[in-house]
Design an enzyme around this catalytic site. Structure first.
Site, PDB file in Angstrom:
ATOM      1  N   ASP A 115     -11.782  19.479  19.485  1.00  0.00           N
ATOM      2  CA  ASP A 115     -12.832  18.579  18.680  1.00  0.00           C
ATOM      3  C   ASP A 115     -13.651  20.235  20.029  1.00  0.00           C
ATOM      4  O   ASP A 115     -14.700  20.467  19.062  1.00  0.00           O
ATOM      5  CB  ASP A 115     -13.623  18.130  18.733  1.00  0.00           C
ATOM      6  CG  ASP A 115     -12.134  16.600  17.829  1.00  0.00           C
ATOM      7  OD1 ASP A 115     -11.586  16.275  18.785  1.00  0.00           O
ATOM      8  OD2 ASP A 115     -12.747  16.309  16.836  1.00  0.00           O
ATOM      9  N   GLU A 168      -1.952  16.768  10.175  1.00  0.00           N
ATOM     10  CA  GLU A 168      -1.247  15.323  10.812  1.00  0.00           C
ATOM     11  C   GLU A 168      -0.277  14.972   9.443  1.00  0.00           C
ATOM     12  O   GLU A 168       1.024  14.530   9.822  1.00  0.00           O
ATOM     13  CB  GLU A 168      -1.704  15.042  11.082  1.00  0.00           C
ATOM     14  CG  GLU A 168      -2.738  15.797  12.420  1.00  0.00           C
ATOM     15  CD  GLU A 168      -3.715  14.923  13.115  1.00  0.00           C
ATOM     16  OE1 GLU A 168      -3.903  14.596  14.162  1.00  0.00           O
ATOM     17  OE2 GLU A 168      -4.645  14.125  12.296  1.00  0.00           O
TER      18      GLU A 168
END
Length: 797
Positions: A347, A485
């Site tokens: 992040d 993902e």
């Protein structure tokens, strides 16, 4: 600052977890959720206090296996302050006695205010007003002022103020089968009549924690109670109708990770004894926030501006100038809750670009966190037979891989293998941030030392991961997982991992090219020391140069393939799943519960290939593909964008942000719907309950950077400020102040067709403002109005 408050009217138990996250107060050292002080943890409320970098490791038995997890520890709760009539039950907002309630978060001052009225008897009420702060000037202090006013009655009120260590990490439901008791060796005591203390330690990391509290009320005596895991003070107040009586609670927190202290308890007791009274604490706290807002000034009108200021507030609370003194990374969920266990993911890729232009010292500290864990990254690479450094997908205290090996699907109740540790592209994110930090700050000292060592070792890993395919005449990177993902293996494959993820390969090529460039420009003493210390051969740069030009990027049907073999996957019946389930953001969980797997389908959780359009400007991305031997023209990129827009469920808060960014740069009229989704991500809890477990820091910082760099096209490459603004009618006017290579307070104001630039007076060199059609030099102390080139109206999608 307009719209400086974030307000909630009324009390809604179903919204409390969300409000507690969004009303968290912090200072970069620690943060406390916005739970009401009279409430205890349960299904409705979850008070939590978290110190940056304070982790502990526990082992649990899950599905017959022992699983080790490291968590950001929920520290002793300093909030408790409850009240009742003598002999009565404690007032709580969840009881029928609550008459009214409102809560207001003052973004400008960093103060949480609440007002509640409780029914005492027919025609009689107790009015409660509280002000709460987590001190931004002194990062070890917090304070709570409570005013009690009797309405239509007089009498006694009993108040209990406490420090409570009977807490656990139980804020995330899907983790509740895991061991969550991190605190041990709890002791309490009295420092002096007005102050009590509590100390404990984490069970395995052995971090010692000390808290001290001072509770005062004019004319009232304070009684101390001894409990096993709580330090308690009781006060009896005498209330008269309409006359407020004030109780002030001041708390100090230290841990053994702090510099310049001996024992954390001694430090906490000493600090709370020296702390000034509440009005003075409030004044110095407000001043510290005022200075922060001056450095991070942002002016956007309307609802978007209101939300952006909330986002900025939470970024500053998590990563303040105090963070520059700590050894911590970017916690993906802030210091606001326990989701993701407080781990550090990628992040920072969405956070540092914003910080670079406001608080470069914080960016440097966050990159230093990565450098300090370079040894662990080298060990991880060595463990799989690779050179260089392989950074973990999830990092915590010491830089080892913290990604869980199993995860729970709440929809099916099954524990499943987790292969997200194959997201090796996190290393490219670290390298990217090092380079962009240097471009924005001009910090050559960092780039030539810690930055160079980290970046070169990441490049070394990518070179060692690439294998040459004679048939293709290209290098390939196999067995990885990209940003999406949902896809972690090929259908029916025995082993996880995918080959030639386009995002992974293109960013690896970029890292290798930057490493070659850096090695060629390093001052000779720095270059010699680095190459000797890490053992680089003389021909290494030429090898990396070749690999950086010959990494394989798959295509199909005139678009960039997400990975090799993507085109062979089955199409998904999106209409069926939307009709049946409505919200299909977590399509992976839906399919797994049906006995299927998303690995079989052309369906993505979030932006993967399109992440390239987030990291690189259109010109830079075209140059990257040209270097790799591909022609990426506007038509091919737009086809690629459309292809994945139709195949993405947006199961991550980052997805709407990236799509809004990419579409705005492509001048698409549908950009705003994604920008709006990114803005609302946490405030509307669009992921369905996840915000109550902690805010999404990357998405919040990313929306700020969308205004700062995305809409302006702002780049700091080549020693100038490059600007190529794109029209977004819904955000057509905005302004902000940045810090650029030693210039403090450079002001940029965008209006339709016009750019206003003000450079503050200083003795530094002029700044070159590079527009698509010309370059203008603006000297310190000058202000200029620049007409922007005419742009075509945004096109439809």
């Amino acid at each position: 600052m307009k719209d400086r408050a974030w307000r909630y009217e009324g009390y809604d138990p179903g919204q409390e977890r969300l409000r507690e996250s969004l009303c968290t107060l912090g200072n970069g050292y620690f943060a406390t959720r916005g739970a009401l002080p009279e409430c205890t943890a349960g299904t409705v409320h979850y008070p939590g206090t978290y110190a940056a970098g304070c982790y502990n490791r526990l082992t649990s038995t899950v599905a017959g296996r022992e699983v080790e997890n490291e968590d950001l520890v929920n520290l002793p709760n300093w909030l408790p302050l409850r009240f009742r009539l003598p002999g009565g039950v404690w007032f709580t907002p969840d009881a029928e006695a609550l008459l009214s309630h409102r809560q207001s978060l003052d973004l400008r001052a960093g103060v949480l205010e609440r007002e509640s009225r409780y029914l005492v008897a027919e025609g009689r009420a107790l009015h409660v007003r509280q002000l709460r702060l987590v001190h931004m000037a002194d990062p070890h202090l917090a304070a709570l002022r409570t005013e009690f006013t009797a309405e239509g009655w007089s009498g006694e009120l009993e108040v209990e103020s406490a420090l409570d260590a009977s807490v656990s990490n139980s804020g995330v439901e899907r983790y509740r089968e895991l061991d969550a008791s991190h605190l041990t060796q709890v002791e309490t005591g009295t420092a002096h009549p007005e102050a009590v203390w509590l100390r404990c330690r984490t069970s395995t990391s052995a971090i010692r924690i000390g808290l001290a509290q001072r509770t005062t009320a004019p004319g009232a005596s304070v009684r101390v109670l001894t409990e096993a895991r709580r330090a308690v003070q009781r006060i009896r107040l005498h209330l008269m109708p309409g006359r407020p009586v004030t109780v002030d609670k001041t708390v100090s927190l230290h841990t053994s990770r702090d510099p310049a202290i001996g024992d954390p308890l001694d430090a906490a007791v000493d600090r709370v004894a020296r702390a000034r009274k509440f009005p003075a604490l409030l004044s110095s706290h407000r001043l510290a926030w005022q200075h922060l807002w001056q450095k991070a000034e942002l002016s956007v009108p309307g609802e978007a501006g209101h939300i952006l200021r909330l986002h900025l507030f939470h970024v500053l609370q998590t990563l303040s100038p105090h963070t520059a003194e700590l050894d911590v990374g970017v916690p993906a969920r802030g210091l606001h809750g326990e989701a993701y266990r407080g781990h550090v993911f990628w992040d920072e890729l969405f956070v540092l670009p914003y910080l670079n232009l406001h608080f470069p010292e914080v960016s440097r500290a966050l990159l230093t966190y990565r450098h300090r864990r370079l040894g662990a990254a080298r060990d991880a690479a060595r463990a799989i037979g690779r050179p260089g450094a392989m950074y973990p997908w999830q990092s915590g205290s010491d830089g080892r891989e913290e990604t869980q090996e199993m995860h729970l699907n709440p929809r099916s109740g099954r524990w499943l293998p987790d292969h997200s540790r194959l997201q090796h592209h996190v290393g490219s994110a670290v390298a990217y941030n090092i380079w962009r930090y240097w471009e924005a700050s001009g910090d050559a000292e960092f780039l030539h030392t810690k930055g160079a060592e980290t970046l070169v070792e990441i490049a070394r890993f990518w070179a060692g991961s690439a294998t040459y395919d004679e048939g293709l005449g290209r290098y390939r990177i196999r067995g990885v997982v990209g940003p999406d993902e949902y896809h972690d293996a090929y259908p029916d494959a025995k082993e996880p991992g995918l080959d030639d993820n386009a995002y992974t390969n293109v960013t690896a090529a970029w890292v290798l090219a930057r490493a070659v460039e850096l090695l060629g420009t390093l001052p000779e003493p720095c270059r010699r020391e680095l190459t000797e210390r890490i053992g680089l051969d003389a021909d290494t740069p030429s090898q990396w140069e070749e690999i950086s030009r010959k990494l394989y990027v798959p295509f199909h049907s005139g678009v960039i393939s997400q990975f090799e073999g993507y085109a062979d996957l089955a199409p998904l019946d999106w209409d069926r799943y939307r009709t049946q389930y409505g919200d299909i953001r977590r399509l992976d969980r839906i399919l797994e519960a049906e006995g299927d797997t998303v690995n079989r389908y052309q369906a993505s959780k979030q932006a993967d290939v399109l992440m390239l359009g987030y990291l690189f400007s259109p010109a830079e991305l075209r140059a990257l593909f040209t270097r790799l031997g591909h022609r990426l023209d506007e038509e091919t990129w737009n086809r690629t964008v459309d292809h994945y827009l139709q195949r993405t469920s947006h199961g991550s808060t980052l997805s709407g942000l990236v799509h809004g960014w990419v579409l705005s740069r492509a001048k698409r009229s549908d950009a705003w719907s994604y920008v709006h989704e990114a803005l609302r991500g946490d405030v509307a809890d669009v992921q369905g309950g996840t915000t109550g477990e902690g805010i999404h820091l990357g998405a919040m910082a990313g929306t700020l950077d969308l205004v700062q760099r995305g809409l302006t096209g702002l780049e700091t490459r080549g020693g100038s400020l490059r600007l190529d603004p794109v029209p977004l009618p819904e955000l057509s006017e905005y302004g902000f102040t940045i810090r650029y290579q030693g210039h403090w307070g450079v002001r940029l104001q965008m209006r339709p067709g016009q750019l206003h630039v003000r450079v503050p007076a200083s003795d530094r060199a002029p700044i070159d403002i590079e527009l698509p059609d010309r370059t203008v030099s603006v000297a310190p102390g000058e202000t200029c109005e620049l007409a922007l080139p005419e742009r075509a109206a945004p096109r439809s999608g």
